[in-house]
Scaffold this motif. Sequence first.
Motif, mmCIF file in Angstrom:
data_model
loop_
_atom_site.group_PDB
_atom_site.id
_atom_site.type_symbol
_atom_site.label_atom_id
_atom_site.label_comp_id
_atom_site.label_asym_id
_atom_site.label_seq_id
_atom_site.Cartn_x
_atom_site.Cartn_y
_atom_site.Cartn_z
ATOM 1 N N TYR A 90 44.222 -126.503 60.115
ATOM 2 C CA TYR A 90 45.468 -127.169 59.518
ATOM 3 C C TYR A 90 46.691 -126.989 60.651
ATOM 4 C CZ TYR A 90 43.537 -126.056 54.642
ATOM 5 O OH TYR A 90 43.033 -126.158 53.738
ATOM 6 N N ARG A 101 48.409 -140.779 57.762
ATOM 7 C CA ARG A 101 48.997 -141.584 58.760
ATOM 8 C C ARG A 101 48.909 -142.785 58.465
ATOM 9 N NH1 ARG A 101 47.867 -138.734 63.463
ATOM 10 N NH2 ARG A 101 46.723 -136.682 63.472
ATOM 11 N N TYR A 148 51.159 -135.365 53.952
ATOM 12 C CA TYR A 148 49.838 -134.929 53.912
ATOM 13 C C TYR A 148 49.056 -135.291 52.785
ATOM 14 C CZ TYR A 148 51.154 -131.616 57.603
ATOM 15 O OH TYR A 148 51.695 -131.129 58.824
ATOM 16 N N GLY A 190 56.545 -132.621 56.094
ATOM 17 C CA GLY A 190 55.625 -134.082 56.513
ATOM 18 C C GLY A 190 54.818 -134.480 55.483
ATOM 19 N N MET A 242 46.254 -130.390 62.312
ATOM 20 C CA MET A 242 46.826 -131.260 61.776
ATOM 21 C C MET A 242 48.257 -131.359 61.888
ATOM 22 S SD MET A 242 44.998 -131.009 57.772
ATOM 23 C CE MET A 242 43.149 -130.795 57.751
ATOM 24 N N VAL A 243 49.055 -130.033 61.734
ATOM 25 C CA VAL A 243 50.629 -130.097 62.058
ATOM 26 C C VAL A 243 50.741 -130.532 63.269
ATOM 27 C CG1 VAL A 243 52.413 -128.508 61.935
ATOM 28 C CG2 VAL A 243 50.771 -128.319 60.314
ATOM 29 N N ALA A 273 50.469 -134.448 63.879
ATOM 30 C CA ALA A 273 51.207 -135.074 62.548
ATOM 31 C C ALA A 273 51.991 -136.099 63.317
ATOM 32 C CB ALA A 273 51.899 -134.430 61.822
ATOM 33 N N SER A 281 43.798 -133.825 54.976
ATOM 34 C CA SER A 281 44.257 -134.614 56.196
ATOM 35 C C SER A 281 45.983 -134.727 56.273
ATOM 36 C CB SER A 281 43.665 -135.818 56.462
ATOM 37 O OG SER A 281 44.110 -136.672 55.218
ATOM 38 N N THR A 282 46.225 -134.988 57.546
ATOM 39 C CA THR A 282 47.606 -135.600 57.247
ATOM 40 C C THR A 282 47.590 -137.019 57.148
ATOM 41 O OG1 THR A 282 47.155 -136.187 59.814
ATOM 42 C CG2 THR A 282 48.308 -134.052 59.308
#
Length: 509
Positions: free
Chosen positions: A414, A41, A388, A386, A417-418, A421, A38-39
């Motif tokens: 993916y 957060r 992750y 970023g 996710m990017v 983000a 996952s990203t």
Amino acid sequence: MFSTDDLNLINAKGISKEQLDSQLKRFETGFPYLELQSTARVGDGIMSLNSDEEEQAIARWHQYLADGGDVSKFVPASGAASRMFKALFAFADGDTDTPKSGSDVDKLIADIDRLPFVEELESATRNLYGMGVSQLIGAHRLRDLIAAIIKPEGMNYGNLPKGLLTFHRYADGSTRTPLEEQLVEGAQTATSATGNVKLHFTVSSDHRDLFKKKLSETLPEVEKKMGVKFDVSMSEQMPSTDTVAVNLDNTPFRENGNLVFRPGGHGALIRNLNDIDSTVVFIKNIDNVVPDNRREATLRYKKILAGILIEVHDRIALYLDMLSSGNYTIEDIRRMIAFMHDTLNIRDPKMKQFEDAELALYIKDKLNRPIRVCGMVRNEGEPGGGPYIARNADGSYSPQILESTQIDPENDSYKEMVSTATHFNPVDLVCYIKDVNGEKFDLPAHVDHDTGFISSKSLHGRDLKALELPGLWNGAMSDWNTVFVEVPVATFNPVKTVNDLLRAAHQPK
């Protein structure tokens, strides 16, 4: 494939034949993309603190320093400023004296009086052309004006290191370079109980003498102003970390019959960091600095990140002591697992399958690693890697800072996710690089060598491919315990182009 001259060259660099073969093979195989969970957060991989937690972290940092805690600041500063002036070079080398309306050059000329180095520029243009800045603009000699900034016959800013350019002009007429701002910031965040401030700059061999000269001119004044004593050291990227270049067909690239090597990227600096004899180390890019009257947020969150680091280390030290002595209960093990999951964001399905003794050894192994606390900024369109949660070689998942080159662009999940983000990496981190016994970790042993990348370059008009080592805060720190903390965007003020110096963050209030 290799001649005696080739072997002599690699031996002189400290590179083995096996390393060279491995590099060439990597061009053939490429680097694998990372598997993402996952990203990261806020609330799921990124810590967001309330005011009480912030004050507690600041107090813990102050206590660490008061107790004689050891700290250094590590600043990668080897980059030349040429990329800052890409648009200026294109204009100066062009065939028109009229910049495109709205272009960077057009905006720069319109606001040229707001540049921090305008007085230096005035002197340069008078020496070169016998005319001042406003006279050149009036005569529409704009290419000459821009050339005076970047060319060797003028200020030579296009060839100097970024750390030695004039970034800020103060109300009293004084100016400062990033090098000087890093000194002041270091004095405000990393002064030991004895009044010493340790800073280390990585520089290129071409610019080392320039840095030494600037430091000799600057240190006495800054020491007097800040009431501290600086211990400043420098190092260069080691030749043994250079990587071989290849042609587009992956055969060794040669010039005049000789193999061509290139610096392995900032990931090579993990060896320089490994040589720092400090317990805690701040890491920050040379160009992310602001003037004195805009530094309040930077100073506050530097201390917060450092305090969180010490708090995390406190807990790790407690748990490792319990595991080493055998003085723990099943409930203690549950607390350790909760800490690993909730604070360090380590997730590993295998943990459920371990017997008690295996689980204790696994936890001990995971905790006994270098620690880093990394500031993360809300994504407002700035470039940068970023945060992750990514899969490791042992099957566990943990926080990682990734660049786009490490993420499979063909994987739809993916890409989602990017695109969604919420945060990016401003390169603002603080590290604990000694174990609980005060012994230094062997940092190169914690590098994930599968996280480099291959880039396209050219040399004298010929295309080549270059091998970039795992990035310093990316794959080079892959096997570290990592905590992401949300910090405000006010702490991130890099200068990527010369026009960034016109931003409010770099102008006197």
